[in-house]
Design a protein around this motif. Structure first.
Motif, PDB file in Angstrom:
ATOM      1  N   GLU A  47      -9.106 -10.921  45.031  1.00 28.87           N
ATOM      2  CA  GLU A  47      -9.752  -9.710  44.484  1.00 28.87           C
ATOM      3  C   GLU A  47      -8.841  -9.282  43.158  1.00 28.87           C
ATOM      4  OE1 GLU A  47     -12.137  -5.364  44.568  1.00 28.87           O
ATOM      5  OE2 GLU A  47     -11.021  -6.363  46.302  1.00 28.87           O
ATOM      6  N   ILE A  48      -9.357  -9.266  41.890  1.00 20.42           N
ATOM      7  CA  ILE A  48      -8.625  -8.853  40.871  1.00 20.42           C
ATOM      8  C   ILE A  48      -8.973  -7.603  40.334  1.00 20.42           C
ATOM      9  CG2 ILE A  48      -8.349 -11.291  40.044  1.00 20.42           C
ATOM     10  CD1 ILE A  48     -10.414 -10.979  37.901  1.00 20.42           C
ATOM     11  N   ARG A  49      -8.185  -6.698  40.085  1.00 17.95           N
ATOM     12  CA  ARG A  49      -8.588  -5.238  39.335  1.00 17.95           C
ATOM     13  C   ARG A  49      -8.185  -4.944  38.091  1.00 17.95           C
ATOM     14  NH1 ARG A  49      -9.702  -2.220  43.964  1.00 17.95           N
ATOM     15  NH2 ARG A  49      -9.096  -3.281  45.925  1.00 17.95           N
ATOM     16  N   ARG A  50      -7.190  -5.918  37.572  1.00 19.28           N
ATOM     17  CA  ARG A  50      -6.727  -5.703  36.098  1.00 19.28           C
ATOM     18  C   ARG A  50      -6.492  -6.921  35.641  1.00 19.28           C
ATOM     19  NH1 ARG A  50      -2.998  -2.017  38.128  1.00 19.28           N
ATOM     20  NH2 ARG A  50      -1.327  -3.243  37.453  1.00 19.28           N
ATOM     21  N   PRO A  51      -6.582  -6.951  34.045  1.00 18.56           N
ATOM     22  CA  PRO A  51      -6.158  -8.302  33.228  1.00 18.56           C
ATOM     23  C   PRO A  51      -4.988  -8.650  33.321  1.00 18.56           C
ATOM     24  CG  PRO A  51      -6.785  -6.614  31.813  1.00 18.56           C
ATOM     25  CD  PRO A  51      -7.057  -6.029  33.200  1.00 18.56           C
ATOM     26  N   PRO A  52      -4.414  -9.574  33.119  1.00 19.05           N
ATOM     27  CA  PRO A  52      -3.077 -10.192  33.178  1.00 19.05           C
ATOM     28  C   PRO A  52      -1.996  -9.517  31.846  1.00 19.05           C
ATOM     29  CG  PRO A  52      -4.134 -12.046  32.674  1.00 19.05           C
ATOM     30  CD  PRO A  52      -5.024 -10.879  32.748  1.00 19.05           C
ATOM     31  N   ASN A  53      -2.417  -8.717  31.277  1.00 19.14           N
ATOM     32  CA  ASN A  53      -1.562  -8.135  29.968  1.00 19.14           C
ATOM     33  C   ASN A  53      -0.117  -7.838  30.422  1.00 19.14           C
ATOM     34  OD1 ASN A  53      -3.489  -8.029  27.747  1.00 19.14           O
ATOM     35  ND2 ASN A  53      -4.511  -6.674  28.676  1.00 19.14           N
ATOM     36  N   PHE A  54       0.027  -7.028  31.435  1.00 15.99           N
ATOM     37  CA  PHE A  54       1.406  -6.690  31.776  1.00 15.99           C
ATOM     38  C   PHE A  54       2.356  -8.040  32.421  1.00 15.99           C
ATOM     39  CE2 PHE A  54      -0.417  -2.407  32.073  1.00 15.99           C
ATOM     40  CZ  PHE A  54      -0.090  -1.984  30.719  1.00 15.99           C
ATOM     41  N   TRP A  55       1.607  -8.683  32.993  1.00 19.52           N
ATOM     42  CA  TRP A  55       2.511 -10.044  33.451  1.00 19.52           C
ATOM     43  C   TRP A  55       2.510 -10.764  32.156  1.00 19.52           C
ATOM     44  CZ3 TRP A  55       1.903 -15.089  32.969  1.00 19.52           C
ATOM     45  CH2 TRP A  55       2.440 -16.051  34.209  1.00 19.52           C
ATOM     46  N   LEU A  56       1.877 -10.915  31.542  1.00 22.11           N
ATOM     47  CA  LEU A  56       2.180 -11.822  30.193  1.00 22.11           C
ATOM     48  C   LEU A  56       3.160 -11.101  29.419  1.00 22.11           C
ATOM     49  CD1 LEU A  56      -1.453 -12.648  29.003  1.00 22.11           C
ATOM     50  CD2 LEU A  56       0.425 -14.297  29.736  1.00 22.11           C
ATOM     51  N   GLU A  57       3.255  -9.878  29.139  1.00 26.58           N
ATOM     52  CA  GLU A  57       4.076  -8.938  28.412  1.00 26.58           C
ATOM     53  C   GLU A  57       5.765  -9.164  29.065  1.00 26.58           C
ATOM     54  OE1 GLU A  57       3.976  -6.478  25.590  1.00 26.58           O
ATOM     55  OE2 GLU A  57       2.870  -8.427  25.386  1.00 26.58           O
ATOM     56  N   ASP A  58       5.715  -9.275  30.420  1.00 27.81           N
ATOM     57  CA  ASP A  58       6.970  -9.307  30.970  1.00 27.81           C
ATOM     58  C   ASP A  58       7.451 -10.902  31.075  1.00 27.81           C
ATOM     59  OD1 ASP A  58       9.175  -8.437  32.973  1.00 27.81           O
ATOM     60  OD2 ASP A  58       7.936  -9.763  34.529  1.00 27.81           O
ATOM     61  N   LYS A  59       6.601 -11.909  31.570  1.00 25.38           N
ATOM     62  CA  LYS A  59       7.080 -13.207  31.632  1.00 25.38           C
ATOM     63  C   LYS A  59       7.241 -14.102  30.302  1.00 25.38           C
ATOM     64  CE  LYS A  59       6.373 -13.393  36.076  1.00 25.38           C
ATOM     65  NZ  LYS A  59       7.491 -13.658  37.024  1.00 25.38           N
ATOM     66  N   ALA A  60       6.688 -13.418  29.269  1.00 23.02           N
ATOM     67  CA  ALA A  60       6.777 -14.049  27.762  1.00 23.02           C
ATOM     68  C   ALA A  60       8.103 -13.868  27.269  1.00 23.02           C
ATOM     69  CB  ALA A  60       5.289 -13.496  26.998  1.00 23.02           C
ATOM     70  N   LYS A  61       9.170 -12.948  28.066  1.00 25.11           N
ATOM     71  CA  LYS A  61      10.369 -12.631  27.485  1.00 25.11           C
ATOM     72  C   LYS A  61      11.198 -14.137  27.675  1.00 25.11           C
ATOM     73  CE  LYS A  61      10.384  -7.994  28.927  1.00 25.11           C
ATOM     74  NZ  LYS A  61      10.674  -7.154  30.183  1.00 25.11           N
ATOM     75  N   ASP A  62      10.549 -15.034  28.561  1.00 23.43           N
ATOM     76  CA  ASP A  62      10.930 -16.389  28.778  1.00 23.43           C
ATOM     77  C   ASP A  62       9.897 -17.290  28.719  1.00 23.43           C
ATOM     78  OD1 ASP A  62      12.061 -18.940  29.582  1.00 23.43           O
ATOM     79  OD2 ASP A  62      12.862 -18.083  31.527  1.00 23.43           O
ATOM     80  N   PRO A  63       9.517 -17.737  27.387  1.00 24.08           N
ATOM     81  CA  PRO A  63       8.174 -18.445  27.075  1.00 24.08           C
ATOM     82  C   PRO A  63       8.109 -19.723  27.934  1.00 24.08           C
ATOM     83  CG  PRO A  63       9.210 -17.659  25.124  1.00 24.08           C
ATOM     84  CD  PRO A  63      10.280 -17.320  26.179  1.00 24.08           C
ATOM     85  N   VAL A  64       9.345 -20.634  28.037  1.00 21.20           N
ATOM     86  CA  VAL A  64       9.101 -21.835  28.878  1.00 21.20           C
ATOM     87  C   VAL A  64       8.831 -21.622  30.381  1.00 21.20           C
ATOM     88  CG1 VAL A  64      10.494 -23.721  29.741  1.00 21.20           C
ATOM     89  CG2 VAL A  64      10.610 -22.899  27.463  1.00 21.20           C
ATOM     90  N   SER A  65       9.443 -20.309  30.944  1.00 22.62           N
ATOM     91  CA  SER A  65       8.842 -20.182  32.360  1.00 22.62           C
ATOM     92  C   SER A  65       7.649 -19.742  32.288  1.00 22.62           C
ATOM     93  CB  SER A  65       9.930 -19.152  32.825  1.00 22.62           C
ATOM     94  OG  SER A  65       9.543 -18.721  34.168  1.00 22.62           O
ATOM     95  N   ALA A  66       7.091 -18.787  31.407  1.00 22.39           N
ATOM     96  CA  ALA A  66       5.717 -18.035  31.321  1.00 22.39           C
ATOM     97  C   ALA A  66       4.766 -19.463  31.108  1.00 22.39           C
ATOM     98  CB  ALA A  66       5.718 -17.200  30.188  1.00 22.39           C
ATOM     99  N   GLY A  67       5.020 -20.282  30.325  1.00 22.65           N
ATOM    100  CA  GLY A  67       4.067 -21.573  30.086  1.00 22.65           C
ATOM    101  C   GLY A  67       3.807 -22.190  31.422  1.00 22.65           C
ATOM    102  N   ALA A  68       5.044 -22.460  32.001  1.00 30.87           N
ATOM    103  CA  ALA A  68       4.843 -23.175  33.214  1.00 30.87           C
ATOM    104  C   ALA A  68       4.129 -22.332  34.389  1.00 30.87           C
ATOM    105  CB  ALA A  68       6.424 -23.320  33.699  1.00 30.87           C
ATOM    106  N   GLY A  69       4.356 -21.236  34.298  1.00 30.17           N
ATOM    107  CA  GLY A  69       3.386 -20.297  35.314  1.00 30.17           C
ATOM    108  C   GLY A  69       2.209 -20.381  35.122  1.00 30.17           C
ATOM    109  N   ILE A  70       1.659 -20.435  33.616  1.00 24.87           N
ATOM    110  CA  ILE A  70       0.189 -20.221  33.520  1.00 24.87           C
ATOM    111  C   ILE A  70      -0.416 -21.891  33.790  1.00 24.87           C
ATOM    112  CG2 ILE A  70      -1.373 -20.321  31.618  1.00 24.87           C
ATOM    113  CD1 ILE A  70       0.607 -18.347  30.070  1.00 24.87           C
ATOM    114  N   ARG A  71       0.469 -22.714  33.405  1.00 24.57           N
ATOM    115  CA  ARG A  71      -0.010 -24.140  33.607  1.00 24.57           C
ATOM    116  C   ARG A  71      -0.018 -24.358  35.291  1.00 24.57           C
ATOM    117  NH1 ARG A  71      -0.444 -29.323  31.334  1.00 24.57           N
ATOM    118  NH2 ARG A  71       0.483 -28.256  29.383  1.00 24.57           N
ATOM    119  N   GLU A  72       0.725 -23.760  36.051  1.00 21.68           N
ATOM    120  CA  GLU A  72       0.808 -23.800  37.549  1.00 21.68           C
ATOM    121  C   GLU A  72      -0.555 -23.223  38.141  1.00 21.68           C
ATOM    122  OE1 GLU A  72       3.321 -22.616  41.418  1.00 21.68           O
ATOM    123  OE2 GLU A  72       4.343 -22.428  39.343  1.00 21.68           O
ATOM    124  N   ALA A  73      -0.829 -22.084  37.506  1.00 24.90           N
ATOM    125  CA  ALA A  73      -1.844 -21.315  38.067  1.00 24.90           C
ATOM    126  C   ALA A  73      -3.133 -21.989  37.622  1.00 24.90           C
ATOM    127  CB  ALA A  73      -1.988 -19.820  37.310  1.00 24.90           C
TER     128      ALA A  73
END
Length: 324
Positions: A47-73
């Protein structure tokens, strides 16, 4: 699997779209639509309660890792046969550098980017109300800052996404205007462009309404009411308790609005020709001087603001709870 990226813009209906997706997540999943939540989990698994804005803000500090996490999801969501459309709605994706997180994903998924925007004078006023007024910034000061930085830079965001991340045809910019929205309605348009069956689904009520300019002046002159730009306690309290006449679509004075729209005229015309060629420029960006903008004095607005305060006090004394 189709992947719909709703990248904002902030203050352009994003909260309404996100509330719609969250409130209807179970019904949408039955229709083949999964939505990304705050930790980038999809609604087919939790169940989702909020959009992933804060996740993206945090993970985007490491764009390579963030991109990999998005692709994996996304890969994981695509393995669920129920999921035909995966929706990621996050206005923080509207920043130019966020495009890099999705580079190459159009080769794996049917990618569509939806970018809803407001004309710049309306956006600047809404952003002032939401954030800058809480720091005591005057509207004139905020306008000056925006024009010096070319904010909001819709043209730059379009270029960033289409030059590095996705095919040109996958990107759609839509102005919040009845002439450009399907059925003249934001949620109807969003569902149509995303390929979602939205018939019969719940729609959110009023979200982030505008306040009477008399109240906006009080907020700007009393920044101690807020603990920071994202503190909305005062706004939420008033939204639940003030009479309907306190909620109006605020606008900046005509001379300021003209300065803003003149500054963005060239880029707006480029965007209009690309994304709304059948709509006249003035229908999207024209300004008409009001009949009279000087008919109300400072003291008139002060009296009205005091009236709202007395309204709240009287209802509390009566034991009423008008919260909607």
């Amino acid at each position: 699997m189709r992947v719909v990226l709703h990248i904002g813009h902030s203050k352009a209906g994003s909260s309404s779209i996100q509330r719609f997706l969250i409130d209807n997540q179970a019904a949408l999943l039955e229709r083949g639509v999964a939505t990304a939540g705050k930790d980038f989990e999809f609604s087919n698994e939790a169940e989702i309660r909020r959009p992933p804005n804060f996740w993206l803000e945090d993970k985007a500090k490491d764009p390579v890792s963030a991109g990999a996490g998005i692709r994996e999801a996304l890969e994981k969501a695509s393995q669920d046969r129920r999921v035909k459309i995966a929706v990621i709605s996050a206005e923080t994706l509207g920043r130019r550098e966020r495009a890099d997180l999705f580079e190459g994903m159009a080769d794996r998924f049917d990618l569509k980017v939806l970018h809803y925007v407001r004309r710049q004078d309306a956006w600047i006023y809404a952003a002032w109300k939401q954030w800058q007024v809480k720091a005591g910034l005057t509207l004139e000061e905020w306008v000056e800052q925006c024009l010096s930085r070319t904010t909001p830079d819709y043209k730059g965001i379009w270029s960033a996404w289409t030059q590095s991340a996705i095919p040109e045809e996958a990107y759609e910019m839509v102005w919040l205007n009845e002439k450009t929205l399907t059925g003249g309605d934001l949620l109807t348009d969003f569902c149509a462009r995303a390929g979602i069956d939205g018939d019969g689904l719940a729609r959110p009520g009023r979200i982030n309404p505008g306040f009477d300019p008399a109240l906006m002046e009080v907020f700007q002159r009393a920044p101690f009411l807020f603990e920071g730009p994202h503190d909305n306690v005062v706004y939420r309290y008033l939204e639940d308790r003030l009479p309907e006449e306190a909620f109006v679509s605020g606008r900046m004075p005509f001379p300021l609005a003209k300065a803003v729209m003149d500054s963005f005229r060239e880029s707006n015309e480029t965007l209009r020709r690309r994304f709304a060629p059948d709509v006249d420029h003035d229908a999207l960006f024209g300004l008409e001087p009001p009949a009279d903008e000087s008919g109300e004095s400072d003291i008139d607005r002060l009296y009205r603001a005091m009236g709202y305060v007395l309204h709240l006090m009287a209802n509390e004394k009566r034991g009423k709870n008008p919260a909607r």
